[in-house]
Design an enzyme around this catalytic site. Structure first.
Site, PDB file in Angstrom:
ATOM      1  CG  MET A 130      -2.202  -1.187   1.129  1.00  0.00           C
ATOM      2  SD  MET A 130      -3.150  -0.984   2.543  1.00  0.00           S
ATOM      3  CE  MET A 130      -1.968  -1.264   4.037  1.00  0.00           C
ATOM      4  CB  CYS A 131      -0.123   4.768  -0.531  1.00  0.00           C
ATOM      5  SG  CYS A 131      -0.993   4.289  -2.105  1.00  0.00           S
ATOM      6  CD  GLU A 132       5.972   3.742   3.798  1.00  0.00           C
ATOM      7  OE1 GLU A 132       6.412   4.496   4.393  1.00  0.00           O
ATOM      8  OE2 GLU A 132       6.484   2.611   3.681  1.00  0.00           O
ATOM      9  CB  ILE A 172       5.465   7.493  -1.768  1.00  0.00           C
ATOM     10  CG1 ILE A 172       5.611   6.670  -0.320  1.00  0.00           C
ATOM     11  CG2 ILE A 172       6.565   8.673  -1.480  1.00  0.00           C
ATOM     12  CD1 ILE A 172       6.839   6.215  -0.006  1.00  0.00           C
ATOM     13  CG  ASN A 185      -1.624   3.533   3.464  1.00  0.00           C
ATOM     14  OD1 ASN A 185      -1.954   2.284   2.589  1.00  0.00           O
ATOM     15  ND2 ASN A 185      -1.098   3.137   4.896  1.00  0.00           N
TER      16      ASN A 185
END
Length: 255
Positions: free
Chosen positions: A1-3, A78, A108
């Site tokens: 997943m995203c951060e 990100i 996220n």
């Protein structure tokens, strides 16, 4: 997943050090290679830098890691794409107007049935579940508060209720801000730390970089950093509990 990456401070502060650590996770030391973005607030204005390229190799990212834009509220992200193609319109953070202020949002996680969310007059530009969630939040706020309320802390308690609902649709770690307050909601993972006097040294986890904050601060400075996972190896990061939220203003926790 995203951060996620966020900052709340009591004076205009740059986020170069934390961004330098996060950037390595954007395609080099992590799988988050599908774009990145960051928004800096300056008074009622804000400036956003977004790029569908990996953060670790983006020329814009490299510029910002050495360009000390000072802000009291910052939201960064990100991306590891799971909803929507890799494109600029699907790159976080997202910014929209509400009550004459720029609101910024980053998410996220993954949501199901997100296309059924009531977004009112806030139509998504891209295809991500994240932008649908942001439009949903703004539509709920606009419906409940047709005019800007006097007590914004109550607004963020309502946002917490909306975030709890979004969390029933999947994973929903999020940051949202109006430029004064910074709200963080934890669905699975979110950490934070506050730096204040006496300041010391901090060392990044993902790059061999150390900074002595005592050299760059005054005794009255208060700076809080929020990140999906800790960014430094020699500081004590606190985890936000699952399904809990924190509201920051001027670097302090107020809710």
């Amino acid at each position: 997943m995203c951060e996620l990456l966020g900052m709340s401070a009591n004076i205009p502060t740059d986020i170069c050090f934390s961004l330098k650590g996060l950037a390595r996770r954007g395609g080099e030391k992590g799988p988050h290679k599908d774009g990145w973005g960051i928004t800096f607030y300056e008074g009622k204005g804000c400036r956003s830098f977004k790029d569908p390229m990996p953060c670790c190799s983006s020329p814009i990212s490299k510029l910002l890691q050495d360009y000390p834009i000072k802000s009291q509220v910052v939201i960064g992200h990100i991306r590891q794409a799971n909803r929507g193609r890799i494109a600029l319109e699907n790159t976080h953070p997202f910014t929209r107007e509400l009550w004459g202020n720029n609101w910024t949002f980053a998410h996220n996680g993954q949501l199901t049935d997100y296309e059924k969310l009531d977004t009112g007059n806030y139509l998504p530009i891209g295809q991500t579940d994240s932008e649908f969630a942001f439009c949903y939040l703004l539509a709920q706020l606009a419906a409940k508060y047709p005019k800007k309320p006097n007590k914004l802390d109550e607004v963020f308690q309502f946002i917490k209720q909306c975030a709890d609902y979004l969390n029933t649709l999947g994973i929903c770690n999020l940051l949202i801000s109006d430029g004064e307050y910074l709200f963080a909601y934890c669905s699975t993972k979110l950490h934070w730390l506050t730096r204040r006097a006496p300041f010391g040294k901090a060392k990044l986890l993902d790059e061999d970089v150390e900074i002595d904050f005592k050299i760059h601060t005054t005794p009255s400075d208060i700076v809080t950093i929020i990140a999906t996972m800790p960014l430094t190896s020699n500081e004590i990061w606190q985890a936000i509990e699952v399904k809990q939220a924190k509201l920051f203003k001027n670097g302090e926790v107020i809710f």
